[in-house]
Design a protein around this motif. Structure first.
Motif, PDB file in Angstrom:
ATOM      1  N   MET A   1       0.852  -1.187   0.000  1.00  0.00           N
ATOM      2  CA  MET A   1       0.000   0.000   0.000  1.00  0.00           C
ATOM      3  C   MET A   1       0.890   1.239   0.000  1.00  0.00           C
ATOM      4  O   MET A   1       1.773   1.393   0.842  1.00  0.00           O
ATOM      5  CB  MET A   1      -0.893   0.003   1.233  1.00  0.00           C
ATOM      6  N   SER A   2       0.650   2.109  -0.982  1.00  0.00           N
ATOM      7  CA  SER A   2       1.430   3.333  -1.102  1.00  0.00           C
ATOM      8  C   SER A   2       0.675   4.489  -0.453  1.00  0.00           C
ATOM      9  O   SER A   2      -0.521   4.674  -0.675  1.00  0.00           O
ATOM     10  CB  SER A   2       1.707   3.657  -2.570  1.00  0.00           C
ATOM     11  N   CYS A   3       1.399   5.208   0.353  1.00  0.00           N
ATOM     12  CA  CYS A   3       0.829   6.379   1.021  1.00  0.00           C
ATOM     13  C   CYS A   3       1.646   7.591   0.646  1.00  0.00           C
ATOM     14  O   CYS A   3       2.880   7.534   0.606  1.00  0.00           O
ATOM     15  CB  CYS A   3       0.807   6.199   2.530  1.00  0.00           C
ATOM     16  N   SER A   4       0.944   8.706   0.382  1.00  0.00           N
ATOM     17  CA  SER A   4       1.611   9.939   0.004  1.00  0.00           C
ATOM     18  C   SER A   4       1.413  10.953   1.105  1.00  0.00           C
ATOM     19  O   SER A   4       0.303  11.153   1.591  1.00  0.00           O
ATOM     20  CB  SER A   4       1.045  10.461  -1.320  1.00  0.00           C
ATOM     21  N   TRP A   5       2.536  11.548   1.485  1.00  0.00           N
ATOM     22  CA  TRP A   5       2.420  12.574   2.515  1.00  0.00           C
ATOM     23  C   TRP A   5       1.619  13.772   2.008  1.00  0.00           C
ATOM     24  O   TRP A   5       0.968  14.464   2.788  1.00  0.00           O
ATOM     25  CB  TRP A   5       3.824  13.038   2.920  1.00  0.00           C
ATOM     26  N   GLY A   6       1.643  14.039   0.690  1.00  0.00           N
ATOM     27  CA  GLY A   6       0.920  15.193   0.161  1.00  0.00           C
ATOM     28  C   GLY A   6      -0.581  15.063   0.290  1.00  0.00           C
ATOM     29  O   GLY A   6      -1.289  16.067   0.445  1.00  0.00           O
ATOM     30  N   THR A   7      -1.131  13.845   0.228  1.00  0.00           N
ATOM     31  CA  THR A   7      -2.576  13.630   0.340  1.00  0.00           C
ATOM     32  C   THR A   7      -2.994  13.234   1.731  1.00  0.00           C
ATOM     33  O   THR A   7      -4.074  13.600   2.192  1.00  0.00           O
ATOM     34  CB  THR A   7      -2.997  12.546  -0.655  1.00  0.00           C
ATOM     35  N   GLU A   8      -2.119  12.459   2.400  1.00  0.00           N
ATOM     36  CA  GLU A   8      -2.499  11.962   3.721  1.00  0.00           C
ATOM     37  C   GLU A   8      -2.132  12.944   4.833  1.00  0.00           C
ATOM     38  O   GLU A   8      -2.786  12.974   5.866  1.00  0.00           O
ATOM     39  CB  GLU A   8      -1.808  10.617   3.977  1.00  0.00           C
TER      40      GLU A   8
ATOM     41  N   GLN B   1      11.338  25.638   3.027  1.00  0.00           N
ATOM     42  CA  GLN B   1      11.178  27.029   2.608  1.00  0.00           C
ATOM     43  C   GLN B   1      10.093  27.165   1.543  1.00  0.00           C
ATOM     44  O   GLN B   1       9.264  28.097   1.590  1.00  0.00           O
ATOM     45  CB  GLN B   1      12.510  27.566   2.090  1.00  0.00           C
ATOM     46  N   ASP B   2      10.057  26.219   0.599  1.00  0.00           N
ATOM     47  CA  ASP B   2       8.983  26.223  -0.394  1.00  0.00           C
ATOM     48  C   ASP B   2       7.625  26.010   0.268  1.00  0.00           C
ATOM     49  O   ASP B   2       6.625  26.664  -0.098  1.00  0.00           O
ATOM     50  CB  ASP B   2       9.229  25.136  -1.436  1.00  0.00           C
ATOM     51  N   GLY B   3       7.577  25.136   1.217  1.00  0.00           N
ATOM     52  CA  GLY B   3       6.318  24.909   1.923  1.00  0.00           C
ATOM     53  C   GLY B   3       5.858  26.137   2.688  1.00  0.00           C
ATOM     54  O   GLY B   3       4.658  26.452   2.722  1.00  0.00           O
ATOM     55  N   ARG B   4       6.817  26.818   3.312  1.00  0.00           N
ATOM     56  CA  ARG B   4       6.446  28.018   4.051  1.00  0.00           C
ATOM     57  C   ARG B   4       5.959  29.119   3.088  1.00  0.00           C
ATOM     58  O   ARG B   4       5.024  29.863   3.409  1.00  0.00           O
ATOM     59  CB  ARG B   4       7.641  28.504   4.875  1.00  0.00           C
ATOM     60  N   ARG B   5       6.604  29.248   1.931  1.00  0.00           N
ATOM     61  CA  ARG B   5       6.138  30.252   0.970  1.00  0.00           C
ATOM     62  C   ARG B   5       4.725  29.930   0.480  1.00  0.00           C
ATOM     63  O   ARG B   5       3.869  30.827   0.350  1.00  0.00           O
ATOM     64  CB  ARG B   5       7.099  30.315  -0.215  1.00  0.00           C
ATOM     65  N   ALA B   6       4.432  28.680   0.198  1.00  0.00           N
ATOM     66  CA  ALA B   6       3.064  28.298  -0.205  1.00  0.00           C
ATOM     67  C   ALA B   6       2.084  28.574   0.918  1.00  0.00           C
ATOM     68  O   ALA B   6       0.952  29.042   0.691  1.00  0.00           O
ATOM     69  CB  ALA B   6       3.040  26.830  -0.610  1.00  0.00           C
ATOM     70  N   GLN B   7       2.511  28.263   2.139  1.00  0.00           N
ATOM     71  CA  GLN B   7       1.652  28.507   3.285  1.00  0.00           C
ATOM     72  C   GLN B   7       1.406  30.003   3.460  1.00  0.00           C
ATOM     73  O   GLN B   7       0.275  30.448   3.749  1.00  0.00           O
ATOM     74  CB  GLN B   7       2.293  27.914   4.544  1.00  0.00           C
ATOM     75  N   GLN B   8       2.407  30.787   3.292  1.00  0.00           N
ATOM     76  CA  GLN B   8       2.245  32.230   3.409  1.00  0.00           C
ATOM     77  C   GLN B   8       1.335  32.788   2.290  1.00  0.00           C
ATOM     78  O   GLN B   8       0.529  33.701   2.521  1.00  0.00           O
ATOM     79  CB  GLN B   8       3.616  32.906   3.352  1.00  0.00           C
ATOM     80  N   HIS B   9       1.466  32.216   1.078  1.00  0.00           N
ATOM     81  CA  HIS B   9       0.616  32.663  -0.025  1.00  0.00           C
ATOM     82  C   HIS B   9      -0.858  32.368   0.240  1.00  0.00           C
ATOM     83  O   HIS B   9      -1.735  33.240   0.025  1.00  0.00           O
ATOM     84  CB  HIS B   9       1.062  31.994  -1.322  1.00  0.00           C
ATOM     85  N   ILE B  10      -1.171  31.201   0.715  1.00  0.00           N
ATOM     86  CA  ILE B  10      -2.570  30.868   0.979  1.00  0.00           C
ATOM     87  C   ILE B  10      -3.090  31.674   2.154  1.00  0.00           C
ATOM     88  O   ILE B  10      -4.271  32.067   2.193  1.00  0.00           O
ATOM     89  CB  ILE B  10      -2.730  29.349   1.212  1.00  0.00           C
TER      90      ILE B  10
ATOM     91  N   HIS C   1      -3.889  20.804  -3.585  1.00  0.00           N
ATOM     92  CA  HIS C   1      -3.925  19.732  -4.580  1.00  0.00           C
ATOM     93  C   HIS C   1      -2.728  19.747  -5.515  1.00  0.00           C
ATOM     94  O   HIS C   1      -2.549  18.781  -6.268  1.00  0.00           O
ATOM     95  CB  HIS C   1      -5.219  19.829  -5.407  1.00  0.00           C
ATOM     96  N   THR C   2      -1.952  20.808  -5.481  1.00  0.00           N
ATOM     97  CA  THR C   2      -0.796  20.875  -6.383  1.00  0.00           C
ATOM     98  C   THR C   2       0.497  21.158  -5.625  1.00  0.00           C
ATOM     99  O   THR C   2       1.441  20.345  -5.652  1.00  0.00           O
ATOM    100  CB  THR C   2      -1.012  21.952  -7.446  1.00  0.00           C
ATOM    101  N   LEU C   3       0.577  22.310  -4.943  1.00  0.00           N
ATOM    102  CA  LEU C   3       1.821  22.699  -4.293  1.00  0.00           C
ATOM    103  C   LEU C   3       2.183  21.800  -3.116  1.00  0.00           C
ATOM    104  O   LEU C   3       3.302  21.287  -3.032  1.00  0.00           O
ATOM    105  CB  LEU C   3       1.728  24.162  -3.841  1.00  0.00           C
ATOM    106  N   VAL C   4       1.233  21.638  -2.198  1.00  0.00           N
ATOM    107  CA  VAL C   4       1.512  20.840  -1.000  1.00  0.00           C
ATOM    108  C   VAL C   4       1.877  19.399  -1.347  1.00  0.00           C
ATOM    109  O   VAL C   4       2.849  18.851  -0.815  1.00  0.00           O
ATOM    110  CB  VAL C   4       0.335  20.931  -0.022  1.00  0.00           C
ATOM    111  N   PRO C   5       1.124  18.711  -2.230  1.00  0.00           N
ATOM    112  CA  PRO C   5       1.527  17.337  -2.558  1.00  0.00           C
ATOM    113  C   PRO C   5       2.933  17.249  -3.152  1.00  0.00           C
ATOM    114  O   PRO C   5       3.681  16.312  -2.847  1.00  0.00           O
ATOM    115  CB  PRO C   5       0.473  16.887  -3.549  1.00  0.00           C
ATOM    116  N   VAL C   6       3.272  18.212  -4.020  1.00  0.00           N
ATOM    117  CA  VAL C   6       4.607  18.173  -4.632  1.00  0.00           C
ATOM    118  C   VAL C   6       5.691  18.393  -3.571  1.00  0.00           C
ATOM    119  O   VAL C   6       6.689  17.660  -3.516  1.00  0.00           O
ATOM    120  CB  VAL C   6       4.693  19.225  -5.750  1.00  0.00           C
ATOM    121  N   ILE C   7       5.479  19.407  -2.738  1.00  0.00           N
ATOM    122  CA  ILE C   7       6.496  19.703  -1.719  1.00  0.00           C
ATOM    123  C   ILE C   7       6.613  18.540  -0.723  1.00  0.00           C
ATOM    124  O   ILE C   7       7.717  18.085  -0.378  1.00  0.00           O
ATOM    125  CB  ILE C   7       6.157  21.017  -1.011  1.00  0.00           C
TER     126      ILE C   7
END
Length: 633
Positions: A1-8, A118-127, A208-214
């Protein structure tokens, strides 16, 4: 079973940050563990090497190469040294291949983790910024709607009360204000709708895009970190597994060395090393004490009792104290002091002191005295030589070239070792000679390579060396044959005469006593292995001393040849001299031989030399004739 941190784990940004930080800390801790383990392995190897060096013999000893247990221990130390080498190799592999790589990878993981978060924080700051903008437009729209609704209510109330012109003008103004508020509320609604659509779009893109990728990148980084730890553990185990075959072989060699220990062979080797080849001591001779009843009446009863006591305390020659043996052959070599000018005690203080420390007379002087003296003096010299020749041979230096000073068995082994060494030297010289001959042939065929005549001096030198070694080899082989023949004679005599000797051991005065007197020189040797008889000296005076062989073991004091009276006091402070007081009566044991010293005795216990000029000698009538006859001889 594959689990993704971006979705889970889309909403667990902080927890992921903590988890990845803990993972990097674990990686650093494991790197430190590998380094410390490498240091321990290196320290262990150093201690093992130091232990092996400490117990390894400092220099090659013949004893340690002779016994199997010494050889086994030496092999164990050598294998321990090899184990230390393997441990050092393991420590080096842990340091270079694992610890250093983990340190470098830890820095890379830290940099990568920092970039991802840092990318995650920038996405978080943008939202969050989009959400704030939505909230702001929403509040503005709400405020404008409320203001437009209040303005409309005011306008409607004025219209109901519209009776005069002034009131009509107020009603018109209120309707205009309500209309403006309504338009502002409409604009606020449009802005709110725009902000809401933008936020929903940003939110969708964020979750659905940034967080899953990061988060997927962070997950991949974490998996690589775990995989690297797995590889490090596998590498450390593999590095230790590589040295296990060598360690196993070292342990096998240790086991083989321990199994090669042979106690029986070692004990037999002790026999080979320390066997002297002597025969066991024979029976003790019977001593006839009734002979003291026939002593001359010139001796007093007191002296007879002291003589009897000395006879009871007499020991066999192997057990005589060394200092007594050496003093028997010693006499002052320096000129005696001149007599004092005055016999009074006051003149003694100004008199010269006793002579310098007595030096030992060489054996050759005793032999010359032996050959030139009469029978009585010759007997005394033989007795002195017999007592001290063994100890003097040890004091004067190394033994003769034929190793005759050694016990028979040790002599044979020494000669055999010397022959083996000579054979090895001969083999080396022959190889060198063959090489020179081949080189000379090459030079003769090809003169441009060298001069063949230049090798002649070296060839002549090798030839002379070979001649010298051959002569030495034949001489040592002759000595070895002599030693073997003596050993065979001893063994045959021990086998043939052992039973008869034991059967007569309890019969004093029987033929066994004569057998003890007539036994070979080897059977009279010291049972403790101190074989010091000089065969060359024995052959030199054997023909003249054969009639005195029965008196060698006689420990009786030398007979008195007269008396003397001291004219002056003398302080004998050095070895070999005897102190005396003025007017003291002493027994003369040995007359002055021309060196200015006379040997005297006091009470059959104290003997020594005194200056002849300090005494007045009274020789017996029989002694005078003996001295004259001995001088004529």
């Amino acid at each position: 079973m594959s689990c993704s941190w971006g979705t889970e784990l889309w909403d667990q940004f902080d927890n992921l940050e903590k988890h990845t930080s803990w993972g990097i800390d674990f990686l650093e801790r494991y790197s430190k563990f590998i380094k410390e383990r490498a240091d321990i392995e290196l320290s262990y190897a150093k201690q093992i090497r130091s232990l092996s060096k400490k117990y390894h013999p400092k220099r090659s000893r013949e004893d340690e190469s002779r016994y199997t247990w010494c050889l086994a221990f030496a092999a164990t130390l050598q294998q321990l040294n090899e184990l230390a080498v393997q441990r050092e190799e393991l420590a080096e592999n842990l340091n270079t291949q694992i610890a250093c790589e983990l340190t470098r990878y830890t820095q890379e993981v830290k940099t990568e983790r920092k970039t991802h978060f840092q990318d995650g924080r920038r996405a978080q700051q943008h939202i969050e910024s989009s959400w704030k903008q939505l909230e702001s437009s929403k509040r503005r729209f709400e405020r404008d709607c409320k203001e437009a609704e209040r303005a409309q209510q005011v306008s409607d109330r004025i219209d109901l009360d519209n009776k005069t012109d002034g009131e009509k003008r107020c009603s018109l103004k209120a309707r205009q204000t309500a209309q403006q508020k309504k338009q502002a509320a409409e604009e606020s609604r449009k802005e709110y709708v725009t902000s809401l659509n933008q936020f929903n779009q940003d939110q969708h893109q964020h979750y659905h895009t940034l967080v899953p990728v990061i988060y997927q990148r962070i997950q991949d980084m974490e998996e690589r970190r775990i995989e690297r730890i797995c590889e490090a553990m596998r590498s450390s185990a593999e590095a230790e597994r590589k040295v296990l075959p060598v360690v196993s072989r070292c342990l096998d060699v240790m086991m083989d060395a321990s199994e090669g220990i042979q106690p029986r062979m070692d004990t037999q080797q002790v026999v080979e090393v320390y066997k002297s080849g002597f025969d066991p001591p024979g029976d003790v001779e019977f001593e006839d004490y009734s002979a003291t009843m026939r002593r001359s009446i010139s001796e007093s009863s007191y002296l007879d009792n002291r003589t009897e006591g000395r006879r009871h305390s007499r020991k066999l020659w192997p057990f005589i104290r060394k200092n007594k043996l050496l003093t028997l052959l010693s006499s002052p070599r320096q000129p005696p002091p001149p007599p004092p000018t005055s016999p009074s005690p006051g003149g003694v203080a100004n008199s010269p002191q006793s002579p310098p420390p007595a030096s030992r007379e060489p054996i050759t002087q005793r032999l010359n005295e032996l050959m030139s003296s009469g029978s009585r003096t010759r007997k005394q010299c033989l007795r002195s030589l017999k007592r001290g020749i063994g100890q003097l041979s040890l004091k004067l230096g190394s033994g003769p070239a034929d190793c005759s000073h050694l016990p028979p068995e040790q002599r044979r082994k020494k000669l055999q070792t010397r022959i083996n060494n000579i054979n090895e030297e001969i083999q080396r010289e022959r190889e060198q000679r063959d090489a020179l001959l081949k080189m000379r042939e090459v030079y003769e065929r090809s003169p441009q390579m060298g001069d063949a005549g230049s090798l002649e001096p070296r060839l002549e030198e090798v030839k002379q060396s070979l001649q010298r070694l051959d002569d030495e080899l034949r001489r040592n082989q002759a000595w070895l044959s002599e030693a073997d023949s003596r050993l065979s004679d001893h063994s045959s005599r021990r086998q043939s005469g052992g039973c008869g000797l034991n059967s007569q051991a309890m019969m004093p005065g029987s033929s066994s006593l004569k057998q003890l007197d007539n036994r070979s020189p080897a059977s009279r040797e010291s049972p403790d292995g101190s074989y010091t008889e000089d065969h060359s000296a024995e052959l030199h005076f054997k023909s003249r001393s054969s009639e005195f062989d029965d008196d060698f073991d006689d420990e009786e004091p030398l007979p008195s040849i007269g008396t003397c009276k001291s004219l002056y006091p003398f302080q004998g402070q050095n070895e070999g001299t005897l102190s005396m007081v003025e007017g003291e009566l002493l027994s003369v044991v040995e007359e002055d031989k021309g060196d200015g010293w006379t040997r005297v005795r006091r009470n059959l216990e104290e003997e020594g030399y005194v200056p002849t000029s300090y005494i007045k000698v009274f020789l017996d009538a029989s002694a005078k004739g003996f001295v004259q006859s001995s001088r004529l001889v």
